[in-house]
Design a protein around this motif. Structure first.
Motif, mmCIF file in Angstrom:
data_model
loop_
_atom_site.group_PDB
_atom_site.id
_atom_site.type_symbol
_atom_site.label_atom_id
_atom_site.label_comp_id
_atom_site.label_asym_id
_atom_site.label_seq_id
_atom_site.Cartn_x
_atom_site.Cartn_y
_atom_site.Cartn_z
ATOM 1 N N LYS A 109 0.854 -1.189 0.000
ATOM 2 C CA LYS A 109 0.000 0.000 0.000
ATOM 3 C C LYS A 109 0.886 1.234 0.000
ATOM 4 O O LYS A 109 1.737 1.391 0.882
ATOM 5 C CB LYS A 109 -0.887 -0.024 1.247
ATOM 6 N N VAL A 110 0.707 2.105 -0.982
ATOM 7 C CA VAL A 110 1.453 3.356 -1.056
ATOM 8 C C VAL A 110 0.489 4.458 -0.635
ATOM 9 O O VAL A 110 -0.517 4.698 -1.295
ATOM 10 C CB VAL A 110 2.007 3.602 -2.478
ATOM 11 N N PHE A 111 0.817 5.089 0.472
ATOM 12 C CA PHE A 111 -0.094 5.997 1.153
ATOM 13 C C PHE A 111 0.727 7.189 1.644
ATOM 14 O O PHE A 111 1.524 7.045 2.564
ATOM 15 C CB PHE A 111 -0.682 5.219 2.325
ATOM 16 N N PRO A 112 0.586 8.380 1.042
ATOM 17 C CA PRO A 112 1.383 9.530 1.481
ATOM 18 C C PRO A 112 1.149 9.842 2.968
ATOM 19 O O PRO A 112 0.018 9.839 3.447
ATOM 20 C CB PRO A 112 0.871 10.681 0.611
ATOM 21 N N ARG A 113 2.231 10.079 3.680
ATOM 22 C CA ARG A 113 2.141 10.318 5.129
ATOM 23 C C ARG A 113 1.219 11.465 5.493
ATOM 24 O O ARG A 113 0.421 11.369 6.414
ATOM 25 C CB ARG A 113 3.533 10.581 5.712
ATOM 26 N N GLU A 114 1.331 12.586 4.803
ATOM 27 C CA GLU A 114 0.504 13.754 5.134
ATOM 28 C C GLU A 114 -0.972 13.487 4.872
ATOM 29 O O GLU A 114 -1.838 13.933 5.617
ATOM 30 C CB GLU A 114 0.965 14.996 4.362
ATOM 31 N N TYR A 115 -1.265 12.756 3.825
ATOM 32 C CA TYR A 115 -2.646 12.387 3.514
ATOM 33 C C TYR A 115 -3.203 11.479 4.610
ATOM 34 O O TYR A 115 -4.332 11.636 5.073
ATOM 35 C CB TYR A 115 -2.701 11.707 2.148
ATOM 36 N N LYS A 116 -2.389 10.542 5.043
ATOM 37 C CA LYS A 116 -2.805 9.638 6.109
ATOM 38 C C LYS A 116 -3.093 10.418 7.388
ATOM 39 O O LYS A 116 -4.094 10.178 8.058
ATOM 40 C CB LYS A 116 -1.734 8.587 6.358
ATOM 41 N N ARG A 117 -2.213 11.360 7.724
ATOM 42 C CA ARG A 117 -2.436 12.183 8.918
ATOM 43 C C ARG A 117 -3.731 12.983 8.805
ATOM 44 O O ARG A 117 -4.470 13.123 9.773
ATOM 45 C CB ARG A 117 -1.264 13.139 9.137
ATOM 46 N N ALA A 118 -3.999 13.526 7.642
ATOM 47 C CA ALA A 118 -5.226 14.301 7.434
ATOM 48 C C ALA A 118 -6.456 13.423 7.618
ATOM 49 O O ALA A 118 -7.422 13.819 8.275
ATOM 50 C CB ALA A 118 -5.228 14.930 6.044
ATOM 51 N N LEU A 119 -6.435 12.214 7.056
ATOM 52 C CA LEU A 119 -7.571 11.309 7.216
ATOM 53 C C LEU A 119 -7.750 10.893 8.668
ATOM 54 O O LEU A 119 -8.875 10.789 9.160
ATOM 55 C CB LEU A 119 -7.397 10.066 6.338
ATOM 56 N N MET A 120 -6.654 10.667 9.369
ATOM 57 C CA MET A 120 -6.737 10.307 10.784
ATOM 58 C C MET A 120 -7.334 11.459 11.590
ATOM 59 O O MET A 120 -8.111 11.242 12.516
ATOM 60 C CB MET A 120 -5.364 9.905 11.314
ATOM 61 N N GLY A 121 -6.986 12.696 11.240
ATOM 62 C CA GLY A 121 -7.542 13.862 11.911
ATOM 63 C C GLY A 121 -9.039 13.976 11.699
ATOM 64 O O GLY A 121 -9.790 14.317 12.614
ATOM 65 N N ILE A 122 -9.487 13.661 10.491
ATOM 66 C CA ILE A 122 -10.922 13.694 10.190
ATOM 67 C C ILE A 122 -11.650 12.645 11.024
ATOM 68 O O ILE A 122 -12.686 12.917 11.621
ATOM 69 C CB ILE A 122 -11.170 13.475 8.682
ATOM 70 N N GLU A 123 -11.094 11.429 11.088
ATOM 71 C CA GLU A 123 -11.719 10.359 11.870
ATOM 72 C C GLU A 123 -11.731 10.717 13.355
ATOM 73 O O GLU A 123 -12.699 10.461 14.052
ATOM 74 C CB GLU A 123 -10.995 9.030 11.645
ATOM 75 N N PHE A 124 -10.654 11.329 13.849
ATOM 76 C CA PHE A 124 -10.592 11.741 15.251
ATOM 77 C C PHE A 124 -11.682 12.770 15.538
ATOM 78 O O PHE A 124 -12.363 12.688 16.553
ATOM 79 C CB PHE A 124 -9.212 12.313 15.575
#
Length: 129
Positions: A109-124
């Motif tokens: 899985k290729v997943f940009p770190r900043e994008y992942k952080r943004a999605l985690m922030g939305i879920e939080f």
């Protein structure tokens, strides 16, 4: 290939695949060329990589891609995306995707770190609303 929101299943990509990708999902069932995911700021790419070559092809600023453990929500997404390959002319896609027990552990899985952080922030934010 630049993707800004579409879902695609491809047999393979050459140099600069998923370059400047900003959204969507791409499933690559074959190889990738050099500089894969250069400038990728969003979206997710899944690459079938039994020879473990993808980490060396990924643009260094993204961090190292990692293989996902099973079972995950990614497994459902990969199965769903790959099931659509029967409508394509890709010769090897249906046979590869029919052997999930051996195929799934070979996806990276290729997943940009900043994008992942943004999605985690939305879920939080949703969890605390």
């Amino acid at each position: 290939m630049r993707n800004s929101g579409a879902r695609a299943v491809v047999e393979g990509v050459g140099d600069h695949g998923c370059e400047y990708m900003t959204g969507g999902r791409v499933v690559v069932l074959g190889g990738v060329g050099r500089n894969f995911a250069a400038g990728m700021s969003g979206g997710i790419a899944y690459v079938l990589d039994p020879a473990a070559r993808v980490p060396g092809a990924v643009q260094p600023g993204l961090g190292r891609p990692r293989a996902e453990s099973r079972p995950t929500t990614d497994e459902r997404e990969l199965r769903s995306s790959s099931s659509r390959t029967s409508a394509t002319r890709a010769a090897s896609a249906p046979s590869r995707c029919s052997k999930w027990a051996t195929t799934l552990p070979n996806f990276v899985k290729v997943f940009p770190r900043e994008y992942k952080r943004a999605l985690m922030g939305i879920e939080f934010g949703k969890a605390n609303y």
